[in-house]
Design a protein around this motif. Structure first.
Motif, PDB file in Angstrom:
ATOM      1  N   ALA A 104      22.740 -41.851 -19.407  1.00 18.04           N
ATOM      2  CA  ALA A 104      23.935 -42.825 -19.861  1.00 18.04           C
ATOM      3  C   ALA A 104      24.691 -42.017 -21.135  1.00 18.04           C
ATOM      4  O   ALA A 104      25.591 -42.091 -20.964  1.00 18.04           O
ATOM      5  N   ARG A 105      23.793 -41.527 -21.868  1.00 14.60           N
ATOM      6  CA  ARG A 105      24.461 -40.546 -23.051  1.00 14.60           C
ATOM      7  C   ARG A 105      25.256 -39.399 -22.704  1.00 14.60           C
ATOM      8  O   ARG A 105      26.176 -39.242 -23.131  1.00 14.60           O
ATOM      9  N   LEU A 106      24.637 -38.769 -21.693  1.00 10.86           N
ATOM     10  CA  LEU A 106      25.144 -37.472 -21.000  1.00 10.86           C
ATOM     11  C   LEU A 106      26.367 -37.935 -20.413  1.00 10.86           C
ATOM     12  O   LEU A 106      27.506 -37.064 -20.578  1.00 10.86           O
ATOM     13  N   GLU A 107      26.328 -39.092 -19.766  1.00  8.76           N
ATOM     14  CA  GLU A 107      27.684 -39.279 -18.950  1.00  8.76           C
ATOM     15  C   GLU A 107      28.720 -40.015 -20.085  1.00  8.76           C
ATOM     16  O   GLU A 107      30.042 -39.541 -20.108  1.00  8.76           O
ATOM     17  N   ASN A 108      28.380 -40.477 -21.048  1.00  5.53           N
ATOM     18  CA  ASN A 108      29.334 -40.920 -22.003  1.00  5.53           C
ATOM     19  C   ASN A 108      29.953 -39.735 -22.646  1.00  5.53           C
ATOM     20  O   ASN A 108      31.124 -39.629 -22.962  1.00  5.53           O
ATOM     21  N   PHE A 109      29.151 -38.644 -23.376  1.00  6.90           N
ATOM     22  CA  PHE A 109      29.597 -37.595 -23.956  1.00  6.90           C
ATOM     23  C   PHE A 109      30.612 -36.912 -22.937  1.00  6.90           C
ATOM     24  O   PHE A 109      31.633 -36.527 -23.345  1.00  6.90           O
ATOM     25  N   ALA A 110      30.088 -36.496 -21.639  1.00  8.71           N
ATOM     26  CA  ALA A 110      31.111 -35.923 -20.799  1.00  8.71           C
ATOM     27  C   ALA A 110      32.470 -36.558 -20.412  1.00  8.71           C
ATOM     28  O   ALA A 110      33.399 -36.038 -20.386  1.00  8.71           O
ATOM     29  N   PHE A 111      32.312 -37.773 -20.526  1.00  7.11           N
ATOM     30  CA  PHE A 111      33.473 -38.875 -20.319  1.00  7.11           C
ATOM     31  C   PHE A 111      34.453 -38.504 -21.711  1.00  7.11           C
ATOM     32  O   PHE A 111      35.496 -38.363 -21.523  1.00  7.11           O
ATOM     33  N   LEU A 112      33.739 -38.806 -22.957  1.00  8.63           N
ATOM     34  CA  LEU A 112      34.776 -38.499 -23.851  1.00  8.63           C
ATOM     35  C   LEU A 112      35.326 -37.203 -23.916  1.00  8.63           C
ATOM     36  O   LEU A 112      36.543 -37.080 -24.450  1.00  8.63           O
ATOM     37  N   LEU A 113      34.468 -36.157 -23.761  1.00  5.57           N
ATOM     38  CA  LEU A 113      35.008 -34.814 -23.730  1.00  5.57           C
ATOM     39  C   LEU A 113      36.390 -34.727 -22.758  1.00  5.57           C
ATOM     40  O   LEU A 113      37.154 -33.981 -22.874  1.00  5.57           O
ATOM     41  N   THR A 114      35.690 -35.525 -21.718  1.00  4.27           N
ATOM     42  CA  THR A 114      37.130 -35.296 -20.531  1.00  4.27           C
ATOM     43  C   THR A 114      38.073 -35.865 -20.830  1.00  4.27           C
ATOM     44  O   THR A 114      39.457 -35.233 -20.860  1.00  4.27           O
ATOM     45  N   VAL A 115      38.207 -37.194 -21.695  1.00  5.91           N
ATOM     46  CA  VAL A 115      39.495 -37.624 -22.092  1.00  5.91           C
ATOM     47  C   VAL A 115      39.915 -36.661 -23.251  1.00  5.91           C
ATOM     48  O   VAL A 115      41.158 -36.616 -23.093  1.00  5.91           O
ATOM     49  N   ALA A 116      39.337 -36.284 -24.137  1.00  6.09           N
ATOM     50  CA  ALA A 116      39.825 -35.399 -25.197  1.00  6.09           C
ATOM     51  C   ALA A 116      40.495 -34.040 -24.477  1.00  6.09           C
ATOM     52  O   ALA A 116      41.566 -33.796 -25.225  1.00  6.09           O
ATOM     53  N   LEU A 117      40.193 -33.516 -23.339  1.00  6.68           N
ATOM     54  CA  LEU A 117      40.606 -32.271 -22.922  1.00  6.68           C
ATOM     55  C   LEU A 117      42.060 -32.900 -21.994  1.00  6.68           C
ATOM     56  O   LEU A 117      42.874 -31.908 -22.202  1.00  6.68           O
ATOM     57  N   ALA A 118      41.908 -33.861 -21.653  1.00  3.55           N
ATOM     58  CA  ALA A 118      43.178 -34.364 -20.894  1.00  3.55           C
ATOM     59  C   ALA A 118      44.303 -34.800 -21.447  1.00  3.55           C
ATOM     60  O   ALA A 118      45.277 -34.572 -20.871  1.00  3.55           O
ATOM     61  N   GLN A 119      44.053 -35.402 -22.584  1.00  3.60           N
ATOM     62  CA  GLN A 119      44.992 -36.081 -23.481  1.00  3.60           C
ATOM     63  C   GLN A 119      45.497 -35.168 -24.539  1.00  3.60           C
ATOM     64  O   GLN A 119      44.637 -34.885 -25.384  1.00  3.60           O
ATOM     65  N   HIS A 120      46.567 -34.654 -24.592  1.00  2.00           N
ATOM     66  CA  HIS A 120      47.138 -33.420 -25.463  1.00  2.00           C
ATOM     67  C   HIS A 120      47.252 -33.748 -26.878  1.00  2.00           C
ATOM     68  O   HIS A 120      47.473 -33.275 -27.697  1.00  2.00           O
ATOM     69  N   LEU A 121      47.092 -35.269 -27.042  1.00  7.74           N
ATOM     70  CA  LEU A 121      47.329 -35.724 -28.282  1.00  7.74           C
ATOM     71  C   LEU A 121      46.056 -35.963 -29.014  1.00  7.74           C
ATOM     72  O   LEU A 121      45.954 -36.486 -30.377  1.00  7.74           O
ATOM     73  N   SER A 122      44.759 -35.135 -28.495  1.00  4.26           N
ATOM     74  CA  SER A 122      43.357 -35.543 -29.244  1.00  4.26           C
ATOM     75  C   SER A 122      43.194 -34.471 -30.040  1.00  4.26           C
ATOM     76  O   SER A 122      43.896 -33.346 -30.315  1.00  4.26           O
ATOM     77  N   SER A 123      42.589 -34.910 -31.220  1.00  2.23           N
ATOM     78  CA  SER A 123      41.917 -33.776 -32.204  1.00  2.23           C
ATOM     79  C   SER A 123      40.493 -34.197 -32.361  1.00  2.23           C
ATOM     80  O   SER A 123      40.117 -35.535 -32.139  1.00  2.23           O
ATOM     81  N   GLY A 124      39.775 -33.410 -33.190  1.00  3.54           N
ATOM     82  CA  GLY A 124      38.464 -33.768 -33.523  1.00  3.54           C
ATOM     83  C   GLY A 124      37.510 -32.767 -33.533  1.00  3.54           C
ATOM     84  O   GLY A 124      37.846 -31.309 -33.520  1.00  3.54           O
ATOM     85  N   VAL A 125      36.107 -32.872 -33.689  1.00  5.93           N
ATOM     86  CA  VAL A 125      35.311 -32.186 -33.697  1.00  5.93           C
ATOM     87  C   VAL A 125      34.101 -32.371 -32.559  1.00  5.93           C
ATOM     88  O   VAL A 125      33.808 -33.377 -32.421  1.00  5.93           O
ATOM     89  N   MET A 126      33.274 -31.080 -32.239  1.00  3.66           N
ATOM     90  CA  MET A 126      32.170 -31.458 -31.671  1.00  3.66           C
ATOM     91  C   MET A 126      31.036 -30.589 -32.434  1.00  3.66           C
ATOM     92  O   MET A 126      31.245 -29.482 -32.829  1.00  3.66           O
ATOM     93  N   LEU A 127      29.805 -31.100 -32.717  1.00  2.18           N
ATOM     94  CA  LEU A 127      28.837 -30.585 -33.569  1.00  2.18           C
ATOM     95  C   LEU A 127      27.551 -30.500 -32.596  1.00  2.18           C
ATOM     96  O   LEU A 127      27.376 -31.247 -31.813  1.00  2.18           O
ATOM     97  N   LEU A 128      26.833 -29.502 -33.049  1.00  3.40           N
ATOM     98  CA  LEU A 128      25.753 -29.243 -32.325  1.00  3.40           C
ATOM     99  C   LEU A 128      24.499 -29.269 -33.815  1.00  3.40           C
ATOM    100  O   LEU A 128      24.530 -28.074 -34.331  1.00  3.40           O
ATOM    101  N   ARG A 129      23.772 -30.118 -33.783  1.00  6.10           N
ATOM    102  CA  ARG A 129      22.712 -29.991 -34.953  1.00  6.10           C
ATOM    103  C   ARG A 129      21.196 -29.635 -34.244  1.00  6.10           C
ATOM    104  O   ARG A 129      20.845 -30.207 -33.192  1.00  6.10           O
ATOM    105  N   SER A 130      20.850 -28.385 -34.586  1.00  9.20           N
ATOM    106  CA  SER A 130      19.405 -28.315 -34.076  1.00  9.20           C
ATOM    107  C   SER A 130      18.347 -28.382 -35.230  1.00  9.20           C
ATOM    108  O   SER A 130      18.483 -27.925 -36.318  1.00  9.20           O
TER     109      SER A 130
END
Length: 165
Positions: A71-97
């Motif tokens: 479910a979290r994987l799908e939510n993440f991919a969905f939000l990223l999809t929306v962000a890439l498709a909507q040219h008015l988007s901005s933000g950050v993606m973080l990877l914390r190890s």
């Protein structure tokens, strides 16, 4: 402000790119605990966040097992999809190890999202960008997460594509 509708073919291409980004991100993970966080703002809207905890078990080879809650994987991919498709988007993606930095500190990589384009940042730029939001972490250069056949790790939607809109 209301966002403009996005054609279904653009959504399909964005979903393909989002899936590719997530798979390429996961393929670069070393054994241990990781957390991908996506924070997206669209003009006139409140920020949206998706968090994806990831566990990698193995020895750092292609046979490593990567655990992610579906479910979290799908939510993440969905939000990223929306962000890439909507040219008015901005933000950050973080990877914390967890514990992957010097002296066991967490290591953080940052990708910036602007005009629907996700680009990697250098460690110094990431530290400046996240100043005050993250403490006690080591910043590292972000690696490319786009498909190898993309031009120079460039997203499907470069800002120049919107000059005709």
């Amino acid at each position: 402000m209301q966002l403009k509708p996005v054609p279904m073919d653009v959504i399909a291409e964005a979903r393909e790119e989002a899936d590719s980004v997530v798979l390429n991100l996961m393929a670069r993970l070393m054994p241990g605990q990781h957390e991908a966080r996506l924070i997206v703002t669209m003009e006139g809207q409140k920020p949206l966040t998706a968090v994806l905890p990831l566990t990698v078990e193995g020895d750092g080879s292609r046979d490593d097992m990567i655990g992610a809650e579906p479910a979290r994987l799908e939510n993440f991919a969905f939000l990223l999809t929306v962000a890439l498709a909507q040219h008015l988007s901005s933000g950050v993606m973080l990877l914390r190890s967890t514990g992957a930095g010097t002296a066991g500190q967490d290591k953080v990589r940052v990708w910036t999202l602007f005009w629907g384009v996700l680009e990697e940042t250098r460690s110094a730029e990431a530290a400046d960008l996240m100043h005050g939001m993250l403490t006690g972490v080591d910043f590292a250069d972000a690696f490319g997460v786009h498909s190898p056949d993309d031009d120079e790790d460039e997203a499907i939607y470069p800002p120049s594509a919107y000059r005709l809109l």
